[in-house]
Design a protein around this motif. Structure first.
Motif, PDB file in Angstrom:
ATOM      1  N   VAL A  44      -0.267   3.599  -7.241  1.00 45.02           N
ATOM      2  CA  VAL A  44       0.099   2.195  -7.085  1.00 45.02           C
ATOM      3  C   VAL A  44       0.990   1.763  -8.246  1.00 45.02           C
ATOM      4  O   VAL A  44       0.730   2.117  -9.415  1.00 45.02           O
ATOM      5  N   GLY A  45       2.022   1.012  -7.926  1.00 47.13           N
ATOM      6  CA  GLY A  45       2.904   0.488  -8.947  1.00 47.13           C
ATOM      7  C   GLY A  45       3.154  -1.002  -8.748  1.00 47.13           C
ATOM      8  O   GLY A  45       2.970  -1.539  -7.651  1.00 47.13           O
ATOM      9  N   VAL A  46       3.578  -1.661  -9.823  1.00 39.03           N
ATOM     10  CA  VAL A  46       3.939  -3.078  -9.783  1.00 39.03           C
ATOM     11  C   VAL A  46       5.333  -3.229 -10.380  1.00 39.03           C
ATOM     12  O   VAL A  46       5.587  -2.743 -11.489  1.00 39.03           O
ATOM     13  N   ASP A  47       6.211  -3.842  -9.632  1.00 37.68           N
ATOM     14  CA  ASP A  47       7.586  -4.082 -10.089  1.00 37.68           C
ATOM     15  C   ASP A  47       8.288  -2.795 -10.499  1.00 37.68           C
ATOM     16  O   ASP A  47       9.036  -2.747 -11.487  1.00 37.68           O
ATOM     17  N   GLY A  48       8.012  -1.716  -9.764  1.00 40.54           N
ATOM     18  CA  GLY A  48       8.672  -0.450 -10.030  1.00 40.54           C
ATOM     19  C   GLY A  48       8.084   0.352 -11.172  1.00 40.54           C
ATOM     20  O   GLY A  48       8.625   1.407 -11.528  1.00 40.54           O
ATOM     21  N   ARG A  49       6.981  -0.115 -11.750  1.00 40.37           N
ATOM     22  CA  ARG A  49       6.304   0.601 -12.843  1.00 40.37           C
ATOM     23  C   ARG A  49       4.965   1.135 -12.367  1.00 40.37           C
ATOM     24  O   ARG A  49       4.228   0.442 -11.671  1.00 40.37           O
ATOM     25  N   ALA A  50       4.644   2.365 -12.761  1.00 35.66           N
ATOM     26  CA  ALA A  50       3.382   2.987 -12.361  1.00 35.66           C
ATOM     27  C   ALA A  50       2.205   2.227 -12.955  1.00 35.66           C
ATOM     28  O   ALA A  50       2.235   1.802 -14.110  1.00 35.66           O
ATOM     29  N   LEU A  51       1.152   2.054 -12.166  1.00 34.52           N
ATOM     30  CA  LEU A  51      -0.053   1.367 -12.632  1.00 34.52           C
ATOM     31  C   LEU A  51      -1.268   2.277 -12.623  1.00 34.52           C
ATOM     32  O   LEU A  51      -1.945   2.439 -13.633  1.00 34.52           O
ATOM     33  N   SER A  52      -1.568   2.920 -11.475  1.00 36.79           N
ATOM     34  CA  SER A  52      -2.758   3.761 -11.391  1.00 36.79           C
ATOM     35  C   SER A  52      -2.684   4.622 -10.136  1.00 36.79           C
ATOM     36  O   SER A  52      -2.073   4.231  -9.140  1.00 36.79           O
ATOM     37  N   SER A  53      -3.309   5.787 -10.182  1.00 38.94           N
ATOM     38  CA  SER A  53      -3.420   6.631  -8.997  1.00 38.94           C
ATOM     39  C   SER A  53      -4.892   6.948  -8.758  1.00 38.94           C
ATOM     40  O   SER A  53      -5.672   7.093  -9.703  1.00 38.94           O
ATOM     41  N   PHE A  54      -5.272   7.026  -7.485  1.00 45.01           N
ATOM     42  CA  PHE A  54      -6.679   7.246  -7.146  1.00 45.01           C
ATOM     43  C   PHE A  54      -6.813   7.608  -5.674  1.00 45.01           C
ATOM     44  O   PHE A  54      -5.887   7.425  -4.887  1.00 45.01           O
ATOM     45  N   GLY A  55      -8.003   8.101  -5.324  1.00 43.73           N
ATOM     46  CA  GLY A  55      -8.345   8.300  -3.934  1.00 43.73           C
ATOM     47  C   GLY A  55      -9.081   7.077  -3.413  1.00 43.73           C
ATOM     48  O   GLY A  55      -9.778   6.400  -4.171  1.00 43.73           O
ATOM     49  N   CYS A  56      -8.930   6.790  -2.135  1.00 43.28           N
ATOM     50  CA  CYS A  56      -9.547   5.581  -1.584  1.00 43.28           C
ATOM     51  C   CYS A  56      -9.627   5.672  -0.062  1.00 43.28           C
ATOM     52  O   CYS A  56      -9.102   6.600   0.554  1.00 43.28           O
ATOM     53  N   ASP A  57     -10.289   4.681   0.522  1.00 39.12           N
ATOM     54  CA  ASP A  57     -10.280   4.547   1.979  1.00 39.12           C
ATOM     55  C   ASP A  57      -9.044   3.795   2.445  1.00 39.12           C
ATOM     56  O   ASP A  57      -8.631   3.912   3.608  1.00 39.12           O
ATOM     57  N   GLY A  58      -8.469   2.983   1.559  1.00 41.11           N
ATOM     58  CA  GLY A  58      -7.284   2.226   1.922  1.00 41.11           C
ATOM     59  C   GLY A  58      -6.981   1.159   0.894  1.00 41.11           C
ATOM     60  O   GLY A  58      -7.674   1.036  -0.124  1.00 41.11           O
ATOM     61  N   ILE A  59      -5.938   0.387   1.167  1.00 39.54           N
ATOM     62  CA  ILE A  59      -5.511  -0.703   0.281  1.00 39.54           C
ATOM     63  C   ILE A  59      -5.061  -1.866   1.158  1.00 39.54           C
ATOM     64  O   ILE A  59      -4.348  -1.666   2.150  1.00 39.54           O
ATOM     65  N   VAL A  60      -5.483  -3.059   0.805  1.00 38.42           N
ATOM     66  CA  VAL A  60      -5.027  -4.268   1.501  1.00 38.42           C
ATOM     67  C   VAL A  60      -4.073  -5.015   0.580  1.00 38.42           C
ATOM     68  O   VAL A  60      -4.403  -5.283  -0.579  1.00 38.42           O
ATOM     69  N   ILE A  61      -2.900  -5.338   1.079  1.00 38.86           N
ATOM     70  CA  ILE A  61      -1.947  -6.169   0.345  1.00 38.86           C
ATOM     71  C   ILE A  61      -1.729  -7.422   1.190  1.00 38.86           C
ATOM     72  O   ILE A  61      -1.265  -7.333   2.330  1.00 38.86           O
ATOM     73  N   SER A  62      -2.081  -8.566   0.639  1.00 38.37           N
ATOM     74  CA  SER A  62      -2.101  -9.778   1.465  1.00 38.37           C
ATOM     75  C   SER A  62      -1.375 -10.939   0.809  1.00 38.37           C
ATOM     76  O   SER A  62      -1.154 -10.969  -0.400  1.00 38.37           O
ATOM     77  N   THR A  63      -1.050 -11.904   1.649  1.00 39.07           N
ATOM     78  CA  THR A  63      -0.559 -13.193   1.195  1.00 39.07           C
ATOM     79  C   THR A  63      -1.755 -14.063   0.803  1.00 39.07           C
ATOM     80  O   THR A  63      -2.910 -13.687   1.016  1.00 39.07           O
ATOM     81  N   ALA A  64      -1.479 -15.229   0.262  1.00 37.10           N
ATOM     82  CA  ALA A  64      -2.562 -16.181   0.001  1.00 37.10           C
ATOM     83  C   ALA A  64      -3.253 -16.564   1.302  1.00 37.10           C
ATOM     84  O   ALA A  64      -4.478 -16.696   1.362  1.00 37.10           O
ATOM     85  N   THR A  65      -2.481 -16.712   2.377  1.00 37.67           N
ATOM     86  CA  THR A  65      -3.058 -17.037   3.681  1.00 37.67           C
ATOM     87  C   THR A  65      -4.047 -15.962   4.114  1.00 37.67           C
ATOM     88  O   THR A  65      -5.111 -16.254   4.663  1.00 37.67           O
ATOM     89  N   GLY A  66      -3.727 -14.706   3.859  1.00 32.61           N
ATOM     90  CA  GLY A  66      -4.581 -13.603   4.265  1.00 32.61           C
ATOM     91  C   GLY A  66      -5.729 -13.316   3.321  1.00 32.61           C
ATOM     92  O   GLY A  66      -6.536 -12.415   3.579  1.00 32.61           O
ATOM     93  N   SER A  67      -5.838 -14.081   2.237  1.00 34.57           N
ATOM     94  CA  SER A  67      -6.892 -13.783   1.258  1.00 34.57           C
ATOM     95  C   SER A  67      -8.291 -14.026   1.790  1.00 34.57           C
ATOM     96  O   SER A  67      -9.267 -13.520   1.234  1.00 34.57           O
ATOM     97  N   THR A  68      -8.422 -14.809   2.861  1.00 32.43           N
ATOM     98  CA  THR A  68      -9.746 -15.064   3.450  1.00 32.43           C
ATOM     99  C   THR A  68     -10.046 -14.103   4.594  1.00 32.43           C
ATOM    100  O   THR A  68     -11.061 -14.253   5.272  1.00 32.43           O
ATOM    101  N   ALA A  69      -9.188 -13.109   4.802  1.00 34.51           N
ATOM    102  CA  ALA A  69      -9.375 -12.178   5.909  1.00 34.51           C
ATOM    103  C   ALA A  69      -9.839 -10.818   5.375  1.00 34.51           C
ATOM    104  O   ALA A  69     -10.851 -10.722   4.691  1.00 34.51           O
ATOM    105  N   HIS A  70      -9.081  -9.761   5.691  1.00 30.39           N
ATOM    106  CA  HIS A  70      -9.489  -8.399   5.321  1.00 30.39           C
ATOM    107  C   HIS A  70      -9.619  -8.242   3.807  1.00 30.39           C
ATOM    108  O   HIS A  70     -10.518  -7.554   3.309  1.00 30.39           O
ATOM    109  N   ALA A  71      -8.722  -8.878   3.062  1.00 27.74           N
ATOM    110  CA  ALA A  71      -8.774  -8.775   1.597  1.00 27.74           C
ATOM    111  C   ALA A  71     -10.079  -9.338   1.055  1.00 27.74           C
ATOM    112  O   ALA A  71     -10.678  -8.785   0.119  1.00 27.74           O
ATOM    113  N   PHE A  72     -10.541 -10.432   1.625  1.00 31.58           N
ATOM    114  CA  PHE A  72     -11.800 -11.041   1.198  1.00 31.58           C
ATOM    115  C   PHE A  72     -12.972 -10.107   1.488  1.00 31.58           C
ATOM    116  O   PHE A  72     -13.872  -9.927   0.663  1.00 31.58           O
TER     117      PHE A  72
END
Length: 281
Positions: free
Chosen positions: A143-171
């Motif tokens: 995972v990176g932010v603004d083109g810079r590396a942040l962290s790498s890991f194994g996972c089931d998935g990642i949710v990237i949401s808007t503020a509107t979507g913060s009460t859905a899958h991200a929540f």
């Protein structure tokens, strides 16, 4: 010029189809044309009967028209809907008279750069979810932010949401609730195998990158609002940022988001004194 209203309903629930018919008749009595498919004609607004899934489908149907969506919740939580199932007549009245305000909600723009050089793209109102393609395997990502590396890991998935979507899958994944007027982008790892796997919130000028690592035991599926899927192969690079397109939601009440949050989630507020009581007023 006569107005034209799109009626969108959940086709698998009889009560939503009945409500849609009530709305069609009521609009006709007011001399307002209605339709159940956008077609090539003009759409001035849409009335939506169902839950958040139906609202997200309606957002795709009216995409590019600028038509506001007025939701009547006939599902469970229904955060995107303004009115409840007993408010069908009120919804028609509001649309007929134009007695509503319009809130513009940000979307996410998604670009998937495949290892062989091809590019796929899409957009979502609530979220883009990066999921493993095989349930019994782990998705390895960086995972990176603004083109810079942040962290790498194994996972089931990642949710990237808007503020509107913060009460859905991200929540559901442990992310924060973000008020809809906050211009932000959220990233929530799902079941990450990492010491640092906290949800992240960045500003409107920032973007997230998710790289599917070559060592990943599964390819990724990029799912947009639970409806549209893009395969991201090993070695693919997924870029998610706030998009320029906005979805317009009709608002019939000035009630603050806090009240909607308490009502929709059934939050216990017992013991709250409030400013007046605290001051002795």
């Amino acid at each position: 010029m006569n107005r034209r209203i799109l009626i969108v309903s959940n086709p698998f629930r009889p009560e939503t189809l009945e409500a849609a018919e009530v709305a069609r008749v009521a609009l006709a009595e007011r001399g307002i044309e209605s339709c159940t498919e956008k077609g090539d004609g003009r759409i001035d607004a849409a009335i939506v009967f169902g839950g958040d899934g139906t609202m997200l489908r309606a957002a795709r149907e009216v995409h590019g028209t600028g038509a506001p969506l007025l939701g009547v919740n006939m599902g469970h939580v229904g955060f995107l809907a303004q009115l409840e199932r007993e408010d069908v007549s009120r919804a028609v009245d509001k649309l007929a008279t134009g007695e509503y305000e319009v809130d513009e909600r940000r979307t996410v723009e998604v670009i998937v750069r495949q290892p062989e050089g091809t590019v796929d793209s899409g957009w979502a109102l609530n979220e883009a979810t990066v999921e493993r393609s095989e349930l019994l395997r782990t998705l390895d990502v960086a995972v990176g932010v603004d083109g810079r590396a942040l962290s790498s890991f194994g996972c089931d998935g990642i949710v990237i949401s808007t503020a509107t979507g913060s009460t859905a899958h991200a929540f559901s994944g442990g992310g924060p609730v973000v008020w809809p007027d906050v211009d932000a982008l959220l990233l929530v790892p799902l079941a990450a195998h990492a010491l640092f796997s906290r949800p992240l919130v960045v500003g409107p000028a920032s973007w997230f990158t998710v790289e599917v690592l070559e060592r990943s035991s599964a390819e990724a599926l990029v799912v947009l609002d639970g409806a549209h899927t893009i395969v991201a192969k090993r070695g693919a690079r997924i870029e998610v940022r706030l998009g320029s397109d906005k979805v317009r939601l009709a608002r019939t009440s000035d009630a603050p988001f806090t009240e909607r949050l308490v009502r929709k989630f059934g939050l216990d507020t017992e013991g709250w004194r409030g400013a007046n009581r605290a001051s002795g007023a």
